[in-house]
Design an enzyme around this catalytic site. Structure first.
Site, PDB file in Angstrom:
ATOM      1  CE  LYS A 126       8.970  -2.259  25.159  1.00 10.57           C
ATOM      2  NZ  LYS A 126       7.819  -1.852  24.345  1.00 10.57           N
ATOM      3  CG  ASP A 166       9.017  -4.018  21.745  1.00 12.56           C
ATOM      4  OD1 ASP A 166       8.173  -3.117  21.685  1.00 12.56           O
ATOM      5  OD2 ASP A 166      10.177  -3.872  21.305  1.00 12.56           O
TER       6      ASP A 166
HETATM    7  P1  NDP Z   1       9.058  -7.650  15.211  1.00 11.41           P
HETATM    8  O1  NDP Z   1      10.160  -8.341  15.887  1.00 11.41           O
HETATM    9  O2  NDP Z   1       7.826  -8.383  14.873  1.00 11.41           O
HETATM   10  O3  NDP Z   1       9.564  -6.958  13.868  1.00 11.41           O
HETATM   11  C1  NDP Z   1      10.608  -6.028  13.884  1.00 11.41           C
HETATM   12  C2  NDP Z   1      10.957  -5.679  12.446  1.00 11.41           C
HETATM   13  O4  NDP Z   1      11.889  -4.596  12.442  1.00 11.41           O
HETATM   14  C3  NDP Z   1      11.619  -6.807  11.711  1.00 11.41           C
HETATM   15  O5  NDP Z   1      11.324  -6.699  10.355  1.00 11.41           O
HETATM   16  C4  NDP Z   1      13.098  -6.540  11.977  1.00 11.41           C
HETATM   17  O6  NDP Z   1      13.960  -7.124  11.028  1.00 11.41           O
HETATM   18  C5  NDP Z   1      13.138  -5.050  11.916  1.00 11.41           C
HETATM   19  N1  NDP Z   1      14.217  -4.560  12.786  1.00 11.41           N
HETATM   20  C6  NDP Z   1      14.338  -4.750  14.117  1.00 11.41           C
HETATM   21  N2  NDP Z   1      15.459  -4.198  14.591  1.00 11.41           N
HETATM   22  C7  NDP Z   1      16.055  -3.647  13.539  1.00 11.41           C
HETATM   23  C8  NDP Z   1      17.232  -2.917  13.387  1.00 11.41           C
HETATM   24  N3  NDP Z   1      18.036  -2.656  14.429  1.00 11.41           N
HETATM   25  N4  NDP Z   1      17.526  -2.475  12.146  1.00 11.41           N
HETATM   26  C9  NDP Z   1      16.701  -2.745  11.096  1.00 11.41           C
HETATM   27  N5  NDP Z   1      15.574  -3.438  11.189  1.00 11.41           N
HETATM   28  C10 NDP Z   1      15.243  -3.878  12.387  1.00 11.41           C
HETATM   29  O7  NDP Z   1       8.715  -6.390  16.138  1.00 11.41           O
HETATM   30  P2  NDP Z   1       7.418  -5.480  16.142  1.00 11.41           P
HETATM   31  O8  NDP Z   1       6.849  -5.368  14.783  1.00 11.41           O
HETATM   32  O9  NDP Z   1       6.567  -5.932  17.258  1.00 11.41           O
HETATM   33  O10 NDP Z   1       8.044  -4.083  16.600  1.00 11.41           O
HETATM   34  C11 NDP Z   1       8.465  -3.099  15.656  1.00 11.41           C
HETATM   35  C12 NDP Z   1       8.506  -1.741  16.336  1.00 11.41           C
HETATM   36  O11 NDP Z   1       7.194  -1.419  16.820  1.00 11.41           O
HETATM   37  C13 NDP Z   1       9.416  -1.638  17.568  1.00 11.41           C
HETATM   38  O12 NDP Z   1       9.917  -0.336  17.644  1.00 11.41           O
HETATM   39  C14 NDP Z   1       8.446  -1.864  18.733  1.00 11.41           C
HETATM   40  O13 NDP Z   1       8.924  -1.307  19.921  1.00 11.41           O
HETATM   41  C15 NDP Z   1       7.223  -1.123  18.203  1.00 11.41           C
HETATM   42  N6  NDP Z   1       5.943  -1.474  18.802  1.00 11.41           N
HETATM   43  C16 NDP Z   1       5.488  -2.751  18.826  1.00 11.41           C
HETATM   44  C17 NDP Z   1       4.244  -3.035  19.343  1.00 11.41           C
HETATM   45  C18 NDP Z   1       3.669  -4.400  19.331  1.00 11.41           C
HETATM   46  O14 NDP Z   1       2.503  -4.553  19.735  1.00 11.41           O
HETATM   47  N7  NDP Z   1       4.362  -5.420  18.877  1.00 11.41           N
HETATM   48  C19 NDP Z   1       3.413  -1.977  19.926  1.00 11.41           C
HETATM   49  C20 NDP Z   1       3.940  -0.657  19.782  1.00 11.41           C
HETATM   50  C21 NDP Z   1       5.173  -0.439  19.251  1.00 11.41           C
HETATM   51  P3  NDP Z   1      14.743  -8.492  11.388  1.00 11.41           P
HETATM   52  O15 NDP Z   1      13.699  -9.535  11.461  1.00 11.41           O
HETATM   53  O16 NDP Z   1      15.716  -8.673  10.300  1.00 11.41           O
HETATM   54  O17 NDP Z   1      15.401  -8.219  12.724  1.00 11.41           O
HETATM   55  O1  2IT Z   2       5.628  -0.590  22.669  1.00  9.53           O
HETATM   56  C1  2IT Z   2       4.528  -1.084  22.960  1.00  9.53           C
HETATM   57  O2  2IT Z   2       3.552  -0.393  23.224  1.00  9.53           O
HETATM   58  C2  2IT Z   2       4.413  -2.542  22.954  1.00  9.53           C
HETATM   59  N1  2IT Z   2       5.376  -3.232  22.616  1.00  9.53           N
HETATM   60  C3  2IT Z   2       3.131  -3.202  23.386  1.00  9.53           C
HETATM   61  C4  2IT Z   2       3.057  -3.306  24.880  1.00  9.53           C
HETATM   62  C5  2IT Z   2       1.889  -4.090  25.417  1.00  9.53           C
HETATM   63  O3  2IT Z   2       1.851  -4.226  26.648  1.00  9.53           O
HETATM   64  O4  2IT Z   2       1.034  -4.557  24.661  1.00  9.53           O
END
Ligand code: NDP
Ligand code: 2IT
Length: 444
Positions: A126, A166
């Site tokens: 990561k 992420d």
């Molecule tokens: P994005 O940046 O696309 O979206 C994140 C969302 O969560 C936004 O709406 C953001 O609001 C909100 N957010 C982030 N930090 C905070 C905080 N501290 N408090 C409140 N709201 C918050 O990220 P993703 O959708 O990609 O990721 C979301 C979660 O999913 C994370 O935990 C990530 O690790 C996990 N994840 C992502 C994957 C992926 O493929 N993208 C895969 C597996 C897990 P704002 O815009 O206002 O910051």
């Molecule tokens: O938390 C996760 O699994 C991710 N942000 C996706 C990682 C990836 O390599 O697609």
């Protein structure tokens, strides 16, 4: 003292000020207790757990960049290459002001077991930076991404370490980073996933985490004679994971009534207007307050609060520790029957324990959100064979991977006498393959 307790104590002592990392290690090692205790002498002799909880390598670097006024700024970049026993390091990059080494280590540690659960050959890693992308212009984002990659490119490669998105990193950022990598290294390689479709990206990667979350939820419900049809769903977040979780939940006949960002949350009793949400978040990069312009009858509230809305299914899709014990109590009191984690470690230790004690179907992050990284591995396969698969082909593979993940964690929970405890099931099922690979490869 047992080996597990000894290693947990040592992790806390040797990594002070990293509470999220302690939390992730504790959850995994405590689940593994029966597996470890059955072979304690051998694992202790081979320092198996010490090797598991210490990253193979952690890289920390300076990232200077220039804003639109010509001022220079410096942020800190990280890449933690945690475990390569079963494949090249694989895991996302997070850009958020809260990023520090402990957060990246918690995410990298979780990634080891998640990636193992996908059944695909990917190790755990990561990275990210404390850079705050909010309110930055495209030029500033480009400047940051290029400077971040000009250092990171020394440590990654298609067979070494393959970062992805992420929080704060989507197609735009991956595009800028890919361009910089290609320029510096002089090669067009599958060194990042989540790339744009014209330059090696995979169809369905954008949707994969959210879709996968619903596929595993659907399978778990199916095994209980239930479905998503007609269910009320509460979602937190409004980013990549949340948006495609909402999309698939709606396609499967559920009604999603909330979403949130870091400023506030939406309650739309008629069901979230997904086209509006995509326009606001994906196209215009605005705040959720804008949603009321599309749906004047919806409610916008400042702060946090989605968990107080009665629902059948809760899908936390924003960030770590966003769902605490009081939220869990409220959800259970309101009749929640299933919680599936789209974000990484969104439930606190107490909340996760409470759901399980109350008999709520609880699908932990490392299983429930594995669809994103699984599809990243499918992108790597397509890059290696220099071919593109159709959306349907990738989506079908994703679905069957998520169904397999469910049955693997379900079987592991049953095998260890804790039927229905998917925290234990996921940790053990993920660990077994990594442990077998580490044992076979000697003390390295
Ligand atoms: P994005 O940046 O696309 O979206 C994140 C969302 O969560 C936004 O709406 C953001 O609001 C909100 N957010 C982030 N930090 C905070 C905080 N501290 N408090 C409140 N709201 C918050 O990220 P993703 O959708 O990609 O990721 C979301 C979660 O999913 C994370 O935990 C990530 O690790 C996990 N994840 C992502 C994957 C992926 O493929 N993208 C895969 C597996 C897990 P704002 O815009 O206002 O910051
Ligand atoms: O938390 C996760 O699994 C991710 N942000 C996706 C990682 C990836 O390599 O697609």
């Amino acid at each position: 003292m047992s080996y597990v307790d000894e290693v947990i104590e040592r992790v806390i002592r040797e990594n002070p000020n990293e509470p999220e990392f302690h939390q992730a290690v504790k959850e995994v090692l405590l689940s593994l207790r029966p597996v470890i205790e059955a072979n304690e002498a051998q694992y202790r002799r081979d320092a198996l757990l010490e090797r598991l909880v210490n990253p193979e390598r952690q890289i920390k670097f300076r990232v200077p960049w220039i804003d639109d006024q010509g001022n220079a700024h410096v942020n800190t970049g990280y890449r933690v290459q945690f475990n390569s026993a079963i494949g090249p390091y694989k895991g996302g990059l997070r850009l958020h002001p809260s990023v520090n080494l402990g957060i990246i280590k918690f995410l990298g540690f979780e990634q080891i077991f998640k990636n193992s659960l996908t059944g695909l050959p990917i190790g755990g890693g990561k990275g990210g930076s404390d850079f705050d992308p909010k309110g930055k212009s495209d030029r500033e984002i480009m400047s940051f991404c290029q400077n971040f990659m000009s250092e990171l490119c020394k440590y990654i490669g298609a067979d070494t370490d393959v970062p992805a998105g992420d929080i704060g990193v989507g197609a735009r950022e991956i595009g800028y980073m890919f361009g910089e990598y290609k320029k510096i290294r002089g090669m067009f390689a599958g060194v990042l996933t989540g790339k744009g479709l014209p330059f090696g990206g995979s169809l369905a990667r954008t949707e994969a985490t959210g879709y996968g979350l619903l596929y595993i939820t659907e399978e778990a419900l199916k095994c209980r004679g239930q479905s998503l049809e007609g269910k009320t769903v509460v979602v937190s977040g409004a980013g990549n994971v949340a948006i495609y979780a909402i999309e698939k939940a709606q396609q499967l006949g559920a009604k999603v009534v909330t979403c949130s960002d870091s400023n506030g949350w939406i309650y739309d009793p008629n069901g979230i207007d997904l086209a509006a949400l995509k326009q606001i978040k994906e196209v215009k990069r605005q705040r959720l307050t804008e949603y009321l312009k599309y749906r004047p009858d919806a409610q916008y509230h400042e702060g946090r609060g989605v968990w107080q809305i009665p629902c059948d299914i809760a899908l936390p899709c924003a960030t770590q520790n966003e769902l605490g014990i009081e939220d869990a109590r409220q959800l259970v009191a309101n009749g929640v029957t299933a919680v599936a984690e789209g974000a990484n470690m969104p439930s606190t230790e107490e909340a996760a324990a409470y759901f399980r004690a109350e008999g709520v179907l609880f699908l932990p992050a490392k299983a429930a959100n594995a669809g994103g990284v699984a599809t990243s591995a499918l992108e790597m396969s397509q890059n290696s064979e220099r071919l593109h698969w159709t959306f349907e082909e990738v989506d079908q593979k994703l679905k069957s991977i998520m169904i397999d993940v469910y049955h693997n964690i379900d079987d592991a929970a049953k095998k260890y006498g804790v039927e229905g405890d998917y925290v234990v099931g996921a940790n053990i099922a993920g660990f077994e393959k990594v442990m077998a690979a580490m044992n076979a490869q000697g003390i390295v």
